[in-house]
Scaffold this motif. Sequence first.
Motif, PDB file in Angstrom:
ATOM      1  N   ARG A  89       0.330  -1.353  -0.121  1.00  0.00           N
ATOM      2  CA  ARG A  89       0.441   0.074  -0.221  1.00  0.00           C
ATOM      3  C   ARG A  89       0.407   1.381   0.005  1.00  0.00           C
ATOM      4  N   LEU A  90       2.287   0.982  -0.006  1.00  0.00           N
ATOM      5  CA  LEU A  90       2.763   2.353   0.052  1.00  0.00           C
ATOM      6  C   LEU A  90       3.031   2.317  -1.404  1.00  0.00           C
ATOM      7  N   THR A  91       3.926   3.682  -1.761  1.00  0.00           N
ATOM      8  CA  THR A  91       4.452   3.847  -3.231  1.00  0.00           C
ATOM      9  C   THR A  91       6.065   3.376  -3.298  1.00  0.00           C
ATOM     10  N   VAL A  92       6.419   3.050  -4.392  1.00  0.00           N
ATOM     11  CA  VAL A  92       7.640   2.699  -4.357  1.00  0.00           C
ATOM     12  C   VAL A  92       8.548   3.720  -3.980  1.00  0.00           C
ATOM     13  N   ALA A  93       9.219   5.463  -4.219  1.00  0.00           N
ATOM     14  CA  ALA A  93       9.520   5.879  -2.931  1.00  0.00           C
ATOM     15  C   ALA A  93       9.186   5.449  -1.582  1.00  0.00           C
ATOM     16  N   GLU A  94       8.319   5.406  -1.304  1.00  0.00           N
ATOM     17  CA  GLU A  94       8.456   5.318   0.108  1.00  0.00           C
ATOM     18  C   GLU A  94       8.587   3.667   0.465  1.00  0.00           C
ATOM     19  N   ASN A  95       8.242   2.941   0.043  1.00  0.00           N
ATOM     20  CA  ASN A  95       8.992   1.510   0.368  1.00  0.00           C
ATOM     21  C   ASN A  95      11.285   1.632   0.631  1.00  0.00           C
ATOM     22  N   LEU A  96      11.245   2.404  -0.507  1.00  0.00           N
ATOM     23  CA  LEU A  96      12.337   2.719  -0.718  1.00  0.00           C
ATOM     24  C   LEU A  96      13.316   3.337   0.925  1.00  0.00           C
ATOM     25  N   ALA A  97      12.714   4.281   1.256  1.00  0.00           N
ATOM     26  CA  ALA A  97      12.804   5.191   2.054  1.00  0.00           C
ATOM     27  C   ALA A  97      12.501   3.791   3.592  1.00  0.00           C
ATOM     28  N   MET A  98      11.961   3.443   3.000  1.00  0.00           N
ATOM     29  CA  MET A  98      11.328   1.747   4.740  1.00  0.00           C
ATOM     30  C   MET A  98      12.953   1.285   4.404  1.00  0.00           C
ATOM     31  N   GLY A  99      14.151   1.345   3.162  1.00  0.00           N
ATOM     32  CA  GLY A  99      14.661   0.448   3.503  1.00  0.00           C
ATOM     33  C   GLY A  99      16.131   0.789   4.504  1.00  0.00           C
ATOM     34  N   ALA A 100      15.714   2.394   4.830  1.00  0.00           N
ATOM     35  CA  ALA A 100      17.186   3.457   5.296  1.00  0.00           C
ATOM     36  C   ALA A 100      16.427   3.507   6.221  1.00  0.00           C
ATOM     37  N   TYR A 101      15.171   2.911   6.923  1.00  0.00           N
ATOM     38  CA  TYR A 101      14.711   3.209   8.788  1.00  0.00           C
ATOM     39  C   TYR A 101      16.093   3.883   9.729  1.00  0.00           C
ATOM     40  N   HIS A 102      16.759   3.163   9.527  1.00  0.00           N
ATOM     41  CA  HIS A 102      17.797   2.820  10.267  1.00  0.00           C
ATOM     42  C   HIS A 102      18.847   3.648  10.565  1.00  0.00           C
ATOM     43  N   ARG A 103      18.705   5.038   9.102  1.00  0.00           N
ATOM     44  CA  ARG A 103      19.480   5.761   9.367  1.00  0.00           C
ATOM     45  C   ARG A 103      19.687   6.781   9.803  1.00  0.00           C
ATOM     46  N   ARG A 104      20.104   7.611   9.507  1.00  0.00           N
ATOM     47  CA  ARG A 104      20.418   9.499   9.765  1.00  0.00           C
ATOM     48  C   ARG A 104      20.811   9.897   9.138  1.00  0.00           C
ATOM     49  N   LYS A 106      20.765  12.734   6.446  1.00  0.00           N
ATOM     50  CA  LYS A 106      20.236  12.029   5.067  1.00  0.00           C
ATOM     51  C   LYS A 106      20.544  12.285   3.798  1.00  0.00           C
ATOM     52  N   ALA A 107      21.720  12.990   3.947  1.00  0.00           N
ATOM     53  CA  ALA A 107      22.910  13.578   2.407  1.00  0.00           C
ATOM     54  C   ALA A 107      23.194  12.062   1.673  1.00  0.00           C
ATOM     55  N   GLY A 108      23.574  10.974   2.768  1.00  0.00           N
ATOM     56  CA  GLY A 108      23.711   9.748   2.435  1.00  0.00           C
ATOM     57  C   GLY A 108      22.832   8.807   1.325  1.00  0.00           C
ATOM     58  N   ILE A 109      21.876   8.949   2.561  1.00  0.00           N
ATOM     59  CA  ILE A 109      20.538   8.407   1.871  1.00  0.00           C
ATOM     60  C   ILE A 109      20.281   9.325   0.471  1.00  0.00           C
ATOM     61  N   ALA A 110      20.148  10.793   0.173  1.00  0.00           N
ATOM     62  CA  ALA A 110      20.062  11.049  -0.311  1.00  0.00           C
ATOM     63  C   ALA A 110      20.636  10.838  -1.795  1.00  0.00           C
ATOM     64  N   GLY A 111      22.395  10.268  -1.523  1.00  0.00           N
ATOM     65  CA  GLY A 111      23.021  10.115  -2.281  1.00  0.00           C
ATOM     66  C   GLY A 111      22.339   8.492  -2.790  1.00  0.00           C
TER      67      GLY A 111
END
Length: 233
Positions: A89-104, A106-111
């Motif tokens: 029920r989540l979008t593709v982008a939201e699913n990908l964001a869930m893969g980085a839930y433990h990270r803080r 932000k620049a690294g996640i965006a990269g």
Amino acid sequence: MLAVVNLQIHYGGISAVKGISFAVEQNEIVCLIGANGAGKTSTLKALARMIPSRGEIHYGGERIEALPSHELIGRGLALVPEGRGIFARLTVAENLAMGAYHRRDKAGIAGDLERIYGLLPRLRERAAQVAGTLSGGEQQMLAIGRALMGWPKLLLLDEPSMGLAPLMVEKVFEVIRAVAAEGMTILLVEQNARLALEVCSRGYVMESGLITLADSSAALLADPRVRSAYLGE
């Protein structure tokens, strides 16, 4: 990077994995092949601490069999499960964001998100689409992308070709090769033995909860027992 010693898994009175030992070195791609019910998926679930097991699991020089599963992603171990396990029920982008839930970072996640979109351009095209409406192959790519958003040191892949059309299988394995070329260590469970052995450097054959053969991929591809049982020759 990974050493498993006398791993045993039981479901009630049924012994699914009967005391197996194996290892994966850093930067290796290693596969577990075997028929349905051999214990391959149970093995990966035990490594990810999703099911209880007995025996020793050494990861990065540390024993992890007593750790809860949610701690492992922060330590660099990620599982792409059989059946993909996306958040439908989540979008593709939201699913990908869930893969980085433990990270803080932000620049690294965006990269890393841009990195994943470069590796899997179909996901960029589908970023705003609800994941449950994707094709099976696109969902498999999303499951891999989500795991890579944590940028693990060890990636566990469970049956990535299952249920996919041949062209999509080829694309998924292109991604696996590309990730491996970047230095990621991979343990692959795959029923398509030929495909698995062609992409891996070493392999283990599981039968009825036991490892019955272990060798280089080239040797296993040439082994008459493997050719007869798993390659249809």
